[in-house]
Design an enzyme around this catalytic site. Structure first.
Site, mmCIF file in Angstrom:
data_model
loop_
_atom_site.group_PDB
_atom_site.id
_atom_site.type_symbol
_atom_site.label_atom_id
_atom_site.label_comp_id
_atom_site.label_asym_id
_atom_site.label_seq_id
_atom_site.Cartn_x
_atom_site.Cartn_y
_atom_site.Cartn_z
ATOM 1 C CD GLU A 1 -2.859 -1.379 0.541
ATOM 2 O OE1 GLU A 1 -3.068 -0.466 -0.445
ATOM 3 O OE2 GLU A 1 -3.552 -2.324 0.479
ATOM 4 C CE1 TYR B 1 -11.107 9.216 -6.981
ATOM 5 C CE2 TYR B 1 -12.877 8.774 -8.285
ATOM 6 C CZ TYR B 1 -12.403 9.498 -7.561
ATOM 7 O OH TYR B 1 -12.758 10.870 -7.147
HETATM 8 C C1 LIG Z 1 -8.212 2.801 -6.884
HETATM 9 C C2 LIG Z 1 -7.964 3.677 -5.446
HETATM 10 C C3 LIG Z 1 -7.604 2.540 -4.233
HETATM 11 N N1 LIG Z 1 -7.597 3.192 -3.009
HETATM 12 C C4 LIG Z 1 -7.576 2.036 -1.848
HETATM 13 C C5 LIG Z 1 -8.528 1.094 -1.937
HETATM 14 C C6 LIG Z 1 -7.794 -0.019 -1.119
HETATM 15 O O1 LIG Z 1 -7.960 0.196 0.273
HETATM 16 C C7 LIG Z 1 -6.328 0.258 -1.656
HETATM 17 C C8 LIG Z 1 -5.706 -0.570 -2.631
HETATM 18 O O2 LIG Z 1 -5.560 -1.734 -2.038
HETATM 19 P P1 LIG Z 1 -5.073 -2.852 -2.994
HETATM 20 O O3 LIG Z 1 -4.181 -3.633 -2.237
HETATM 21 O O4 LIG Z 1 -4.305 -2.447 -4.259
HETATM 22 O O5 LIG Z 1 -5.889 -3.939 -3.666
HETATM 23 O O6 LIG Z 1 -6.303 1.854 -2.142
HETATM 24 C C9 LIG Z 1 -7.944 4.358 -2.876
HETATM 25 O O7 LIG Z 1 -7.882 4.980 -1.477
HETATM 26 N N2 LIG Z 1 -8.076 5.323 -3.788
HETATM 27 C C10 LIG Z 1 -8.166 4.935 -5.129
HETATM 28 O O8 LIG Z 1 -8.423 5.841 -5.965
#
Ligand SMILES: Cc1cn([C@H]2C[C@H](O)[C@@H](COP(=O)(O)O)O2)c(=O)[nH]c1=O
Ligand SMILES: Nc1ncnc2c1ncn2[C@@H]1O[C@H](COP(=O)(O)OP(=O)(O)O)[C@@H](O)[C@H]1O
Length: 213
Positions: free
Chosen positions: A96, A127
């Site tokens: 992370e 995202y």
């Molecule tokens: C895309 C995205 C993800 N996150 C957060 C969501 C999860 O808690 C982690 C990613 O976990 P992984 O081990 O890669 O599955 O990140 C976020 O906070 N913001 C985003 O845009």
């Protein structure tokens, strides 16, 4: 004449990126496990922002587990583990990584000065496909960079991106499959259009309701 002090062996930095569900944590844990099996002393760190599976272990989406240190920042690691234990470490895994602001400084110090092998796993993009945290900043420090892909949940093709299914807009939003899905380029673009349209409908409903009473 003074004998020059011998410097510790040079370390390494390996970076694993990709969308959610791509196997970043799985790859990190396999690597750490292999190093440990080869007799090297290892430790794994994750961000304490991610409380999904408790704070004492790193868990993959399909349930593989390893004990870890859950920290707010990386600079506290040496003091938390203790200077002697830190000196004994050969390999440090970081999961992370997008949540650690001091990632660059930590990797520099650990690899260049302390001779550690640092294996870093994290999201390269959020995202909205913007650079996430400091993950891309450490590419110039890296011995290797691996970009993994998942399977698009809508068509099964290779997925490069993470689509957020809810209408929250903050960059950091902890969650799993209830909030996010891995998608291919086509379905990322389609998904953004659908989510944008749904948001406009909700906004116009809110405005209408505001004038109802
Ligand atoms: C895309 C995205 C993800 N996150 C957060 C969501 C999860 O808690 C982690 C990613 O976990 P992984 O081990 O890669 O599955 O990140 C976020 O906070 N913001 C985003 O845009
Ligand atoms: N759409 C998907 N594509 C690929 N793997 C998926 C998908 N959905 C769930 N998984 C599971 O997630 C596992 C990867 O989990 P993990 O290593 O925690 O990924 P990451 O750390 O990249 O989010 C895969 O081995 C698979 O079992």
């Amino acid at each position: 004449m003074e004998t020059p002090q011998s410097s510790p062996p040079c370390g390494e930095v390996h970076v694993i990126v990709g969308p959610m569900f791509a196997g970043k944590t799985t790859t990190l844990l396999h690597r750490i496990q292999a190093e440990s099996n080869n007799g090297r002393t290892v430790a794994v760190i994750k961000s304490n922002k991610d409380t999904r599976y408790g704070l004492d272990s790193i868990v993959t989406h399909d349930g593989m587990k390893l004990p870890c240190w859950a920290l707010a920042n990386l600079s506290s690691f040496r003091q938390k583990i203790g200077p002697d234990a830190y000196d004994q470490l050969d390999v440090i895994g970081i999961d992370e990584a997008q949540f650690f602001e001091d990632l660059y400084d930590f990797c520099c110090e650990a690899a260049d000065h302390d001779g550690k092998t640092v294996v870093v796993a994290g999201l390269d993009g959020d995202y909205l496909r913007r650079s996430f945290g400091s993950v891309l900043n450490i590419i110039p420090l890296a011995n290797s960079v691996t970009k993994l892909t998942a399977r698009c949940e809508l068509c099964g093709k290779r997925a490069f991106f993470t689509l957020r299914k809810t209408d929250e807009t903050e960059t950091e939003l902890i969650g799993g499959a209830e909030v996010y899905m891995p998608v291919c380029r086509q379905h990322y673009v389609d998904g953004q259009v659908v989510i944008g349209a749904a948001r406009s409908v909700l906004e116009s409903k809110k405005l209408q309701c505001g004038t109802c009473s």
